[in-house]
Scaffold this active site. Structure first.
Site, PDB file in Angstrom:
ATOM      1  N   HIS A   1       1.370   8.719 -28.971  1.00  0.00           N
ATOM      2  CA  HIS A   1       1.799   8.584 -30.459  1.00  0.00           C
ATOM      3  C   HIS A   1       0.810   9.005 -31.584  1.00  0.00           C
ATOM      4  O   HIS A   1       1.294   9.058 -32.728  1.00  0.00           O
ATOM      5  CB  HIS A   1       2.300   7.147 -30.530  1.00  0.00           C
ATOM      6  CG  HIS A   1       3.617   7.282 -31.475  1.00  0.00           C
ATOM      7  ND1 HIS A   1       3.877   8.294 -32.129  1.00  0.00           N
ATOM      8  CD2 HIS A   1       4.586   6.349 -31.653  1.00  0.00           C
ATOM      9  CE1 HIS A   1       5.132   8.126 -32.687  1.00  0.00           C
ATOM     10  NE2 HIS A   1       5.584   6.677 -32.426  1.00  0.00           N
TER      11      HIS A   1
ATOM     12  N   ASP B   1       4.546  12.950 -32.296  1.00  0.00           N
ATOM     13  CA  ASP B   1       5.836  12.331 -33.036  1.00  0.00           C
ATOM     14  C   ASP B   1       6.848  12.084 -32.161  1.00  0.00           C
ATOM     15  O   ASP B   1       7.045  12.755 -31.254  1.00  0.00           O
ATOM     16  CB  ASP B   1       6.095  12.972 -34.288  1.00  0.00           C
ATOM     17  CG  ASP B   1       4.829  12.965 -35.458  1.00  0.00           C
ATOM     18  OD1 ASP B   1       3.836  11.949 -35.258  1.00  0.00           O
ATOM     19  OD2 ASP B   1       4.803  13.865 -36.026  1.00  0.00           O
TER      20      ASP B   1
END
Length: 432
Positions: free
Chosen positions: A403, A407
């Site tokens: 992450h 995204d």
């Protein structure tokens, strides 16, 4: 008599040390030239150490799980005739450090009380104390004494219902080998007690070899990468029909196709639109290395643990080529013959538990990559088509992403693209 010293070999690629993962001999064993003495591991490559001479094992310089520096004395063998290349007991203090020998008597064989052969001999000839019988078959070790055995031997004993506390070990320090288990079984003994009883024993298992490498890498991945996991179900009915038809008409020299080659080609098509998924993240430099070549790691379970063979340049392979390379690498991984270059260099990974895949998993990213695609179990489920429920072959993909650089929207878009390709398999074969 002379004495020949075998040092930890230089296994190449700048490796300064290696972990001892297995002894094949014990003190007092006769050996011939080329007899395999031990196995050492560095990263995920295991190297066997053969004997360069014929003689008798006089000294073992490490225990299973020890990390030994390259050039350190590892084994000493008594040989017939010739000059010794190791100092005698009265010269031990004068051995030069530059020769790779330790000073102050480190090279002296251990005292009799610690010699492995005597421990093994006691295990073979001394019956248990009559005041404390454990089983009617006779226990080869005292109550509370822990048996030494490799993970493979423990697994075999567990599957056979054998209590390893009842098996005499003939290996170094009383270590139980496969031959010991064979002898126990051939004697018609049973290692477990029938009925219910409390157990208060605790078994300490040292984490060594490949299992330790796996533990270190998984800890590094979870510690340094903030994971996001995205799960989507896929209707693979049409894909399974296509796969069956291709297998039915394949040529003799072509491999039997599994689902993996189709998924690999679908991933290659999706990566062409989102190259940021085919990357590794250099944490220290703060740089994402985005690769043009698609090198897909296939996580595979072996008898020794999890390994990740790598299918290189999937972007340049068709379905059949992908299938053949997956089969070749799987065989090499299970046989333990896969080379270092075949177990490294992946840019994205697929993980699958096959029929044991479950409904949902949360895959751990293969550090330092940024994505991993997890295949779950395929099953027939009722699906509403707008007017009725119809049976369809459904399968979930459980995929994790780094992450820090991927995204949630991009992760979802990547998996949705794979979903479209796998639900309409003809698109996988359309160029462009």
């Amino acid at each position: 008599m002379a004495e020949h010293t075998i040092k930890m070999p230089d296994v190449g690629e700048g490796v300064a040390e290696a972990e001892l993962v297995e002894w094949h001999v014990k003190i007092g064993d006769p050996v011939r030239e080329d007899t395999v003495l031990a196995a050492v591991m560095t990263d995920k490559a295991t190297v066997e150490i053969p004997s360069p001479v014929e003689g008798e094992i006089a000294w073992l310089g490490a225990e299973i799980g020890d990390v030994v520096a390259v050039g350190s004395p590892l084994i000493r063998i008594k040989t017939a005739g010739g000059a010794s290349d190791a100092p005698m007991d009265d010269e031990a203090g004068e051995a030069p450090v530059a020769d790779g020998m330790a000073q102050e008597g480190e090279g002296v064989p251990p005292p009799p009380a610690k010699e492995t052969p005597k421990v093994a001999a006691k295990a073979e000839v001394k019956p248990p104390e009559k005041s404390k019988p454990i089983f009617s078959s006779g226990a080869p070790r005292a109550e509370g004494e822990k048996p030494l055995a490799s993970p493979a031997v423990r697994l075999r004993a567990k599957e056979a219902g054998i209590d390893l506390r009842q098996v005499a070990g003939s290996g170094p320090a009383g270590r139980i080998t496969h031959e010991d288990v064979d002898g126990f079984l051939s004697a018609g003994r049973q290692g477990s007690v029938k009925g219910l009883s409390r157990r208060t024993d605790v078994e300490d298992i040292k984490i060594v070899g490949l299992r330790r490498k796996i533990a270190e890498k998984m800890a590094l991945s979870k510690r340094s990468i903030p994971h996001i996991t995205y799960v989507e179900e896929i209707d693979v009915t049409a894909l399974e029909e296509t796969r069956a038809a291709m297998n039915a008409s394949k040529k003799p020299d072509q491999p039997k196709l599994t689902l993996l080659p189709f998924l690999m080609r679908a991933m290659a098509r999706a990566i062409a639109d989102q190259p940021e998924l085919n990357a590794v993240f250099d944490d220290e430099a703060g740089i994402v290395h985005r690769h043009g070549g698609i090198h897909i790691g296939i996580a595979a379970q072996t008898a020794n643990g999890l390994v990740v063979p790598v299918v290189r340049h999937v972007e340049a392979r068709d379905i059949w080529d992908c299938g053949a390379e997956v089969a070749r690498l799987a065989d090499a991984a299970k046989a333990g013959t896969a080379g270092r270059d075949e177990l490294s260099g992946s840019t994205i990974t697929i993980t699958s538990l096959g029929a044991m895949g479950g409904v949902v998993t949360t895959p751990v990213i293969n550090h330092p990559e940024v994505a991993i695609v997890g295949v779950n179990k395929m099953m027939i489920r009722p699906v509403w088509d707008g007017s009725q429920f119809i049976p369809r072959k459904m399968m979930n993909l459980s995929s994790s992403f780094d992450h820090r650089v991927i995204d949630g929207w991009d992760a979802a878009r990547f998996i949705q693209r794979i979903k479209v390709l796998m639900e309409t398999p003809a698109l996988i074969f359309v160029e462009g």
